[in-house]
Design a protein around this motif. Structure first.
Motif, PDB file in Angstrom:
ATOM      1  N   PRO A 131       0.849  -1.377  -0.147  1.00 41.76           N
ATOM      2  CA  PRO A 131      -0.037   0.210   0.001  1.00 41.76           C
ATOM      3  C   PRO A 131       0.776   1.338  -0.103  1.00 41.76           C
ATOM      4  O   PRO A 131       1.667   1.596   0.627  1.00 41.76           O
ATOM      5  N   PRO A 132       0.694   1.945  -0.971  1.00 43.04           N
ATOM      6  CA  PRO A 132       1.490   3.307  -0.973  1.00 43.04           C
ATOM      7  C   PRO A 132       1.123   4.485   0.048  1.00 43.04           C
ATOM      8  O   PRO A 132      -0.193   4.441   0.295  1.00 43.04           O
ATOM      9  N   VAL A 133       1.918   5.181   0.547  1.00 40.40           N
ATOM     10  CA  VAL A 133       1.659   6.151   1.283  1.00 40.40           C
ATOM     11  C   VAL A 133       0.999   7.483   0.758  1.00 40.40           C
ATOM     12  O   VAL A 133       0.482   8.146   1.098  1.00 40.40           O
ATOM     13  N   ASN A 134       1.650   7.472  -0.659  1.00 43.49           N
ATOM     14  CA  ASN A 134       1.245   8.534  -1.514  1.00 43.49           C
ATOM     15  C   ASN A 134      -0.355   8.352  -1.834  1.00 43.49           C
ATOM     16  O   ASN A 134      -0.710   7.413  -2.228  1.00 43.49           O
ATOM     17  N   GLN A 135      -1.419   9.304  -1.177  1.00 43.95           N
ATOM     18  CA  GLN A 135      -2.466   9.137  -1.407  1.00 43.95           C
ATOM     19  C   GLN A 135      -3.208   9.154  -2.875  1.00 43.95           C
ATOM     20  O   GLN A 135      -4.295   8.739  -2.988  1.00 43.95           O
ATOM     21  N   GLU A 136      -2.417   9.985  -3.590  1.00 43.98           N
ATOM     22  CA  GLU A 136      -3.087   9.693  -5.124  1.00 43.98           C
ATOM     23  C   GLU A 136      -2.675   8.383  -5.696  1.00 43.98           C
ATOM     24  O   GLU A 136      -3.710   7.706  -6.274  1.00 43.98           O
ATOM     25  N   ALA A 137      -1.707   7.908  -5.323  1.00 42.55           N
ATOM     26  CA  ALA A 137      -1.384   6.412  -5.872  1.00 42.55           C
ATOM     27  C   ALA A 137      -2.216   5.350  -5.147  1.00 42.55           C
ATOM     28  O   ALA A 137      -2.495   4.260  -5.372  1.00 42.55           O
ATOM     29  N   ALA A 138      -2.852   5.653  -3.955  1.00 45.88           N
ATOM     30  CA  ALA A 138      -3.573   4.834  -3.234  1.00 45.88           C
ATOM     31  C   ALA A 138      -4.869   4.458  -3.880  1.00 45.88           C
ATOM     32  O   ALA A 138      -5.508   3.402  -3.532  1.00 45.88           O
ATOM     33  N   GLU A 139      -5.311   5.573  -4.507  1.00 45.68           N
ATOM     34  CA  GLU A 139      -6.441   5.022  -5.342  1.00 45.68           C
ATOM     35  C   GLU A 139      -6.542   3.765  -6.217  1.00 45.68           C
ATOM     36  O   GLU A 139      -7.232   3.040  -6.498  1.00 45.68           O
ATOM     37  N   THR A 140      -5.202   3.637  -6.677  1.00 42.92           N
ATOM     38  CA  THR A 140      -4.706   2.422  -7.582  1.00 42.92           C
ATOM     39  C   THR A 140      -4.721   1.305  -6.757  1.00 42.92           C
ATOM     40  O   THR A 140      -5.108   0.137  -7.077  1.00 42.92           O
ATOM     41  N   TYR A 141      -4.369   1.397  -5.607  1.00 38.52           N
ATOM     42  CA  TYR A 141      -4.135   0.351  -4.592  1.00 38.52           C
ATOM     43  C   TYR A 141      -5.425  -0.157  -4.284  1.00 38.52           C
ATOM     44  O   TYR A 141      -5.628  -1.290  -4.145  1.00 38.52           O
ATOM     45  N   TYR A 142      -6.334   0.845  -3.837  1.00 39.48           N
ATOM     46  CA  TYR A 142      -7.811   0.368  -3.700  1.00 39.48           C
ATOM     47  C   TYR A 142      -8.444  -0.552  -4.621  1.00 39.48           C
ATOM     48  O   TYR A 142      -9.093  -1.330  -4.190  1.00 39.48           O
ATOM     49  N   ALA A 143      -8.183  -0.318  -5.869  1.00 38.40           N
ATOM     50  CA  ALA A 143      -8.780  -1.180  -7.099  1.00 38.40           C
ATOM     51  C   ALA A 143      -7.784  -2.375  -7.379  1.00 38.40           C
ATOM     52  O   ALA A 143      -8.125  -3.051  -8.424  1.00 38.40           O
ATOM     53  N   HIS A 144      -6.755  -2.480  -6.829  1.00 41.98           N
ATOM     54  CA  HIS A 144      -5.788  -3.733  -7.014  1.00 41.98           C
ATOM     55  C   HIS A 144      -6.481  -4.917  -6.858  1.00 41.98           C
ATOM     56  O   HIS A 144      -5.797  -6.065  -7.443  1.00 41.98           O
ATOM     57  N   PHE A 145      -7.375  -5.208  -5.907  1.00 40.07           N
ATOM     58  CA  PHE A 145      -7.422  -6.504  -5.622  1.00 40.07           C
ATOM     59  C   PHE A 145      -9.025  -7.014  -6.075  1.00 40.07           C
ATOM     60  O   PHE A 145     -10.090  -6.566  -5.882  1.00 40.07           O
ATOM     61  N   ASP A 146      -8.967  -8.092  -6.881  1.00 43.55           N
ATOM     62  CA  ASP A 146     -10.006  -8.716  -7.637  1.00 43.55           C
ATOM     63  C   ASP A 146     -11.096  -9.359  -6.738  1.00 43.55           C
ATOM     64  O   ASP A 146     -10.689  -9.930  -5.658  1.00 43.55           O
ATOM     65  N   GLY A 147     -12.315  -8.689  -6.889  1.00 44.32           N
ATOM     66  CA  GLY A 147     -13.340  -9.527  -6.076  1.00 44.32           C
ATOM     67  C   GLY A 147     -13.686  -8.817  -4.811  1.00 44.32           C
ATOM     68  O   GLY A 147     -14.556  -9.041  -4.025  1.00 44.32           O
ATOM     69  N   ILE A 148     -12.827  -7.404  -4.505  1.00 45.04           N
ATOM     70  CA  ILE A 148     -13.082  -6.716  -3.436  1.00 45.04           C
ATOM     71  C   ILE A 148     -13.347  -5.401  -3.916  1.00 45.04           C
ATOM     72  O   ILE A 148     -12.434  -4.700  -4.676  1.00 45.04           O
ATOM     73  N   ILE A 197     -12.537  -0.836   0.356  1.00 48.90           N
ATOM     74  CA  ILE A 197     -10.997  -0.903   0.819  1.00 48.90           C
ATOM     75  C   ILE A 197     -10.711   0.474   1.313  1.00 48.90           C
ATOM     76  O   ILE A 197     -10.121   0.687   2.375  1.00 48.90           O
ATOM     77  N   LYS A 198     -11.170   1.607   0.360  1.00 48.88           N
ATOM     78  CA  LYS A 198     -10.755   2.994   0.722  1.00 48.88           C
ATOM     79  C   LYS A 198     -11.490   3.401   1.954  1.00 48.88           C
ATOM     80  O   LYS A 198     -11.004   4.064   2.766  1.00 48.88           O
ATOM     81  N   GLN A 199     -12.648   2.700   2.397  1.00 50.32           N
ATOM     82  CA  GLN A 199     -13.449   3.506   3.415  1.00 50.32           C
ATOM     83  C   GLN A 199     -12.686   2.747   4.863  1.00 50.32           C
ATOM     84  O   GLN A 199     -12.775   3.483   5.720  1.00 50.32           O
ATOM     85  N   VAL A 200     -12.337   1.475   4.741  1.00 48.12           N
ATOM     86  CA  VAL A 200     -11.742   0.969   5.884  1.00 48.12           C
ATOM     87  C   VAL A 200     -10.395   1.531   6.010  1.00 48.12           C
ATOM     88  O   VAL A 200      -9.934   1.695   7.184  1.00 48.12           O
ATOM     89  N   TYR A 201      -9.632   1.930   5.059  1.00 46.13           N
ATOM     90  CA  TYR A 201      -8.514   2.476   5.088  1.00 46.13           C
ATOM     91  C   TYR A 201      -8.290   3.921   5.892  1.00 46.13           C
ATOM     92  O   TYR A 201      -7.893   4.369   6.720  1.00 46.13           O
ATOM     93  N   GLU A 202      -9.635   4.744   5.149  1.00 46.26           N
ATOM     94  CA  GLU A 202      -9.952   5.878   6.177  1.00 46.26           C
ATOM     95  C   GLU A 202     -10.293   6.077   7.242  1.00 46.26           C
ATOM     96  O   GLU A 202      -9.903   6.886   8.136  1.00 46.26           O
ATOM     97  N   GLY A 203     -10.853   5.104   7.956  1.00 45.27           N
ATOM     98  CA  GLY A 203     -11.290   4.924   9.119  1.00 45.27           C
ATOM     99  C   GLY A 203     -10.414   4.590   9.993  1.00 45.27           C
ATOM    100  O   GLY A 203     -10.144   4.824  11.085  1.00 45.27           O
ATOM    101  N   ALA A 204      -9.409   3.600   9.388  1.00 53.90           N
ATOM    102  CA  ALA A 204      -8.306   3.199  10.216  1.00 53.90           C
ATOM    103  C   ALA A 204      -7.168   4.181  10.523  1.00 53.90           C
ATOM    104  O   ALA A 204      -6.660   4.160  11.589  1.00 53.90           O
ATOM    105  N   TYR A 205      -7.016   5.001   9.677  1.00 56.46           N
ATOM    106  CA  TYR A 205      -6.125   6.379   9.732  1.00 56.46           C
ATOM    107  C   TYR A 205      -6.734   7.219  10.735  1.00 56.46           C
ATOM    108  O   TYR A 205      -6.099   7.806  11.850  1.00 56.46           O
TER     109      TYR A 205
END
Length: 476
Positions: free
Chosen positions: A391-408, A413-421
């Motif tokens: 997972p990139p710390v760069n929040q613009e690149a993170a948008e690509t990370y959230y879409a990386h996982f097939d079936g999820i 994933i983005k909402q879980v990350y935002e809550g975790a932060y």
């Protein structure tokens, strides 16, 4: 980084098993090219070419090349940086990058040996048992402030609160690279079979509580001595062993730990609230029987080292590095928020991996150019696929990370990350001094509790004394 991260990266495990351990990093000597008498016209042409090609200010004089050693774990999710070197060197012709590696278990010891031998690498991270505060207090880290120049975290889309983790007294000692968080992974097939609704991704959903999680876990649990029949509803792997009470509103260490260089003035293992927290944690295994024993987990974990992959665990509270294995699951997997527990402020553990320049580096400016390259938006996006899902710390690149996982769903994933932060606290192994020794003590002393041989209240008083003695010795 937490102790089980490499083991839980299932996509990498088979490759890890085949790799031979590599020696620890050696600081590459500065290579001086043989002197040549160049015509003035050739020198001018070379200078013009460098300017037009956008060469970075490597700090080396014309014709010189310096080598930066990047020391990392010998696993594919870290050694992928080797694939980035040709592009970096093409853009920075005055800098060469050399990657050296060590197995996870030997990472810290080999780093210390290299430093003692005056053979220190230039760039590394807290990829072993120890972490930032341990490195800082040992005087291993270089203050990057004089070399940052016009560097701004916002230019690299790094959140300010994340950047500040690696600041001490207004000085910067690390640049964040990756940002793992606690997540709750769940087996949709087990939820469907039990007729349960999927847990939410929204941290503000007040119906999703620890008690509700345990209730769902009971509905999925088959506590049987028959391995083929047994399954469990919950594997609660929140943080390290000394951090888990924090979720329940109890603190193993005094509050001054976080303002005193990671050195607690007091240990609270004998406090009623801490004892109760450990009783709840291990009660999930031995009282409520909704969580697997260590023996069960080991028996079903297989070559990947993660019992959740067996399909016999309904929910797993774990670091988000386990998302990288999602394509290897033989069941449908979902991601959800860690439920609300007794501590309303802390529900997630943050595992922010920075890059450090070690104090003995002879080329901090060049080392920082390499770090800035690695946290740039383009490279952080590229690194997601190359690493298998870091997972990139760069929040613009993170948008690509959230879409990386097939079936999820990426939005989940983005909402879980935002809550975790929002509800996260940095991992103790990054913030507490001499953590490798503390962690080993907790592992050894709590083994009898985890195996069901003793109760927490029987073990914690002895652990309290041993921990106080250890801290008194190492924090002098």
């Amino acid at each position: 980084m937490n102790e089980t991260k490499p083991a839980q990266l299932a996509k990498s495990a088979e490759q890890l098993a085949k790799r031979e351990p590599k020696p620890a990093g050696q600081l590459a000597e500065r290579a001086a090219k043989p002197a040549r008498k160049l015509a003035k016209s050739a020198a001018a042409a070379a200078l013009l070419t460098a300017v037009l090609s956008g060469c970075s200010g490597s700090g080396s004089s014309a014709g010189d090349t310096v080598t930066i050693t990047h020391y990392t774990i010998d696993s594919p999710d870290r050694t992928f940086v080797e694939k980035l070197i040709p592009d970096f060197e093409a853009k920075h012709p005055g800098i060469k990058i050399k990657v050296t590696k060590a197995p996870y278990e030997q990472f810290d010891s080999k780093l210390q040996s290299a430093i003692a031998a005056k053979n220190s690498p230039d760039v590394t991270s807290q990829w072993g048992y120890g972490g930032f505060m341990e490195y800082y207090n040992k005087g291993m880290l270089m203050d990057l402030s004089p070399y940052l120049g016009d560097f701004k975290a916002s230019d690299y889309n790094i959140p300010d609160n994340v950047m500040k983790i690696y600041e001490v007294g207004g000085k910067t000692y690390g640049i964040p690279l990756n940002s793992y968080v606690s997540v709750l992974l769940y087996n949709k097939d087990m939820f469907d079979k039990a007729g349960l609704s999927y847990p939410p991704t929204d941290y503000e959903d007040k119906s999703w509580t620890f008690d509700k999680m345990v209730e769902d876990a009971k509905a999925m649990t088959v506590d049987s001595k028959n391995l083929a029949e047994a399954q469990y509803g919950l594997d609660f792997g929140f943080g390290e062993r000394d951090q888990r009470p924090q979720y329940f509103g109890a603190n193993v260490y005094s509050d001054d730990t976080w303002t005193n260089g990671g050195k607690p003035s007091q240990v609270n293992l004998d406090k009623p609230e801490v004892i109760d927290a450990y009783k709840k944690i291990y009660g999930l295994i031995w009282d409520q029987h909704v969580s697997p024993s260590p023996a069960f987990s080991k028996s079903v974990a297989g070559q990947f080292g993660d019992p959740f992959l067996s399909g016999k665990i309904g929910m797993s509270v774990v670091g988000s590095w386990s998302l990288a294995a999602s394509s290897d699951f033989n069941f449908k997997v979902g991601v959800a928020a860690v439920p609300q527990g007794p501590n309303p402020k802390v529900r997630s553990v943050l595992y922010i991996d920075p890059l450090f320049v070690l104090k003995d580096s002879k080329h901090p400016k060049e080392a920082l150019e390499w770090i800035k390259y690695l946290v740039s938006t383009e490279v952080q996006k590229k690194s997601i696929d190359l690493s298998g899902g870091n997972p990139p710390v760069n929040q613009e690149a993170a948008e690509t990370y959230y879409a990386h996982f097939d079936g999820i769903d990426a939005a989940q994933i983005k909402q879980v990350y935002e809550g975790a932060y929002k509800y996260g606290f940095e991992s103790y192994n990054h913030l507490i001094d001499n953590y490798s020794q503390i962690n080993e003590l907790f592992i050894n002393e709590l083994a009898s509790v985890e195996n069901g041989d003793k109760k927490p209240e029987e073990v914690l008083p002895g652990l309290q004394q041993k921990l106080q003695k250890l801290l008194g010795r190492v924090n002098k």
